[in-house]
Design a protein around this motif. Structure first.
Motif, short mmCIF file in Angstrom:
data_model
loop_
_atom_site.label_atom_id
_atom_site.label_comp_id
_atom_site.label_asym_id
_atom_site.label_seq_id
_atom_site.Cartn_x
_atom_site.Cartn_y
_atom_site.Cartn_z
N LEU A 242 0.83 -1.20 0.00
CA LEU A 242 0.00 0.00 0.00
C LEU A 242 0.87 1.26 0.00
CD1 LEU A 242 -2.83 1.23 0.15
CD2 LEU A 242 -2.65 1.10 2.65
N LEU A 243 1.92 1.25 0.80
CA LEU A 243 2.84 2.40 0.83
C LEU A 243 3.51 2.62 -0.53
CD1 LEU A 243 4.51 2.01 4.35
CD2 LEU A 243 2.88 3.76 3.61
N TRP A 244 3.92 1.53 -1.18
CA TRP A 244 4.52 1.64 -2.51
C TRP A 244 3.51 2.20 -3.51
CZ3 TRP A 244 9.35 2.05 -3.61
CH2 TRP A 244 10.31 1.42 -2.81
N LEU A 245 2.27 1.76 -3.41
CA LEU A 245 1.22 2.26 -4.30
C LEU A 245 0.99 3.75 -4.07
CD1 LEU A 245 -1.02 1.71 -6.39
CD2 LEU A 245 -2.54 1.16 -4.48
N VAL A 246 0.90 4.17 -2.82
CA VAL A 246 0.73 5.58 -2.50
C VAL A 246 1.92 6.39 -3.02
CG1 VAL A 246 0.62 7.27 -0.60
CG2 VAL A 246 -0.81 5.22 -0.53
N ALA A 247 3.12 5.87 -2.83
CA ALA A 247 4.32 6.56 -3.32
C ALA A 247 4.29 6.69 -4.84
CB ALA A 247 5.58 5.81 -2.88
N ALA A 248 3.85 5.64 -5.54
CA ALA A 248 3.75 5.69 -7.00
C ALA A 248 2.71 6.71 -7.45
CB ALA A 248 3.41 4.30 -7.55
N ILE A 249 1.59 6.78 -6.75
CA ILE A 249 0.55 7.75 -7.10
C ILE A 249 1.05 9.17 -6.88
CG2 ILE A 249 -1.73 8.64 -6.40
CD1 ILE A 249 -2.52 5.66 -5.89
N VAL A 250 1.69 9.40 -5.74
CA VAL A 250 2.24 10.74 -5.45
C VAL A 250 3.28 11.11 -6.50
CG1 VAL A 250 3.67 12.04 -3.81
CG2 VAL A 250 1.74 10.69 -2.99
N PHE A 251 4.14 10.17 -6.87
CA PHE A 251 5.14 10.42 -7.90
C PHE A 251 4.47 10.76 -9.23
CE2 PHE A 251 7.80 8.91 -11.42
CZ PHE A 251 8.92 9.71 -11.22
N GLY A 252 3.42 10.02 -9.59
CA GLY A 252 2.69 10.29 -10.84
C GLY A 252 2.06 11.67 -10.85
N ILE A 253 1.47 12.06 -9.74
CA ILE A 253 0.85 13.39 -9.65
C ILE A 253 1.91 14.47 -9.74
CG2 ILE A 253 -0.37 14.96 -8.07
CD1 ILE A 253 -1.92 12.44 -7.07
N ALA A 254 3.03 14.29 -9.05
CA ALA A 254 4.12 15.27 -9.09
C ALA A 254 4.70 15.37 -10.50
CB ALA A 254 5.20 14.90 -8.09
N LEU A 255 4.88 14.23 -11.15
CA LEU A 255 5.41 14.23 -12.52
C LEU A 255 4.45 14.94 -13.46
CD1 LEU A 255 7.67 13.24 -14.38
CD2 LEU A 255 6.37 11.13 -14.69
N ARG A 256 3.17 14.70 -13.31
CA ARG A 256 2.15 15.36 -14.14
C ARG A 256 2.20 16.88 -13.94
NH1 ARG A 256 -4.25 14.78 -13.37
NH2 ARG A 256 -4.88 15.94 -15.22
N TYR A 257 2.33 17.30 -12.70
CA TYR A 257 2.42 18.74 -12.38
C TYR A 257 3.65 19.37 -13.04
CZ TYR A 257 3.34 22.95 -9.68
OH TYR A 257 3.62 24.23 -9.31
N VAL A 258 4.79 18.69 -12.93
CA VAL A 258 6.04 19.21 -13.52
C VAL A 258 5.92 19.30 -15.03
CG1 VAL A 258 8.48 18.65 -13.91
CG2 VAL A 258 7.51 18.46 -11.62
N ILE A 259 5.37 18.28 -15.66
CA ILE A 259 5.22 18.29 -17.12
C ILE A 259 4.28 19.41 -17.56
CG2 ILE A 259 4.28 16.99 -19.08
CD1 ILE A 259 5.41 14.45 -17.70
N ARG A 260 3.17 19.58 -16.87
CA ARG A 260 2.24 20.66 -17.22
C ARG A 260 2.90 22.02 -17.07
NH1 ARG A 260 -3.76 19.35 -14.90
NH2 ARG A 260 -4.32 17.86 -16.53
N ARG A 261 3.61 22.19 -15.99
CA ARG A 261 4.29 23.47 -15.74
C ARG A 261 5.34 23.74 -16.81
NH1 ARG A 261 6.23 25.85 -10.02
NH2 ARG A 261 7.31 27.62 -10.88
N TRP A 262 6.08 22.70 -17.17
CA TRP A 262 7.11 22.83 -18.20
C TRP A 262 6.47 23.19 -19.55
CZ3 TRP A 262 8.66 19.54 -22.41
CH2 TRP A 262 9.90 19.87 -22.95
N ASN A 263 5.36 22.53 -19.87
CA ASN A 263 4.66 22.83 -21.13
C ASN A 263 4.12 24.26 -21.14
OD1 ASN A 263 5.13 20.40 -22.39
ND2 ASN A 263 3.29 19.44 -21.54
N ARG A 264 3.62 24.75 -20.00
CA ARG A 264 3.15 26.13 -19.91
C ARG A 264 4.28 27.12 -20.12
NH1 ARG A 264 0.54 25.88 -14.58
NH2 ARG A 264 -0.67 24.03 -14.92
N ARG A 265 5.42 26.83 -19.56
CA ARG A 265 6.59 27.72 -19.75
C ARG A 265 7.04 27.74 -21.20
NH1 ARG A 265 10.62 26.96 -14.62
NH2 ARG A 265 9.28 27.99 -13.13
N ARG A 266 7.00 26.59 -21.84
CA ARG A 266 7.40 26.54 -23.25
C ARG A 266 6.42 27.31 -24.11
NH1 ARG A 266 8.57 20.68 -25.27
NH2 ARG A 266 7.89 21.77 -27.11
N ALA A 267 5.14 27.28 -23.73
CA ALA A 267 4.10 27.98 -24.51
C ALA A 267 4.23 29.50 -24.38
CB ALA A 267 2.72 27.54 -24.06
N ASP A 268 4.77 29.96 -23.23
CA ASP A 268 4.89 31.41 -23.01
C ASP A 268 5.95 32.01 -23.82
OD1 ASP A 268 2.86 31.37 -21.21
OD2 ASP A 268 4.16 31.24 -19.45
#
Length: 191
Positions: free
Chosen positions: A165-191
């Motif tokens: 369960l802890l590994w699953l939670v860690a994977a989900i948190v990592f996925g959410i953080a990665l998604r946030y970073v990618i979106r932010r990076w794409n927004r910066r590239r668009a600016d």
């Protein structure tokens, strides 16, 4: 399929630690110290891998600062005062600044870039970088090692299902953080 985490740490631990310390550092050195406490890795090997990773990361950032530092620092307009203060410190006490930069919150990445723009001689930076990385890796790996005395018994008591369960939670948190970073990076590239 059974994943042997201990085997992976033993097999790839030093390399993973070295790569992790090129980019970030403290988390990896602390975890490396815990792994050394557990006997999965050797304490000296963990210190050396963290040290080499730290040296490589800061050397790359130093050369990046030397080549493109002015352009990079222009992007940090909000931090102009901090950058000016850092430059004054580099001019007054370059050795102390280079050795201590990895211990200064908020300067782990930008510090070596600022030093690169200061025109500190590369050989001097390298020697001071090695000294700073040696101190840094020894301190943080040791902290992780002693934290292992507190953390490890608790981890051994966890039920196997709770670990999954802890590994699953860690994977989900990592996925959410990665998604946030990618979106932010794409927004910066668009600016």
């Amino acid at each position: 399929m059974h994943l042997d985490i201990n085997g992976l740490i033993t097999q790839y631990g030093y390399l993973a630690l070295l790569i992790g310390c090129i980019a970030e550092g403290e988390t990896f050195t602390l975890l490396g110290g815990v792994a050394a406490h557990e006997g999965l890795l050797h304490f000296t090997g963990v210190v050396l891998a963290a040290m080499v990773g730290g040296i490589i990361g800061d050397q790359l950032l130093f050369w990046l600062g030397r080549r493109y530092g002015t352009r990079i620092l222009r992007r940090f307009r909000k931090h102009e005062d901090t950058i000016r203060k850092a430059n004054r410190l580099i001019q007054k006490r370059p050795s102390l600044f280079v050795i201590g930069v990895r211990f200064m919150y908020g300067f782990r990445i930008i510090g070596p870039i600022i030093i690169g723009t200061s025109r500190l001689k590369p050989l001097r930076f390298f020697v001071l970088n090695v000294i700073g990385a040696a101190l840094w890796s020894l301190i943080f790996v040791t902290l992780g090692y002693f934290a292992g005395e507190i953390i490890t018994p608790w981890l051994h008591k966890l039920d196997q299902h709770l670990k999954h369960l802890l590994w699953l939670v860690a994977a989900i948190v990592f996925g959410i953080a990665l998604r946030y970073v990618i979106r932010r990076w794409n927004r910066r590239r668009a600016d």
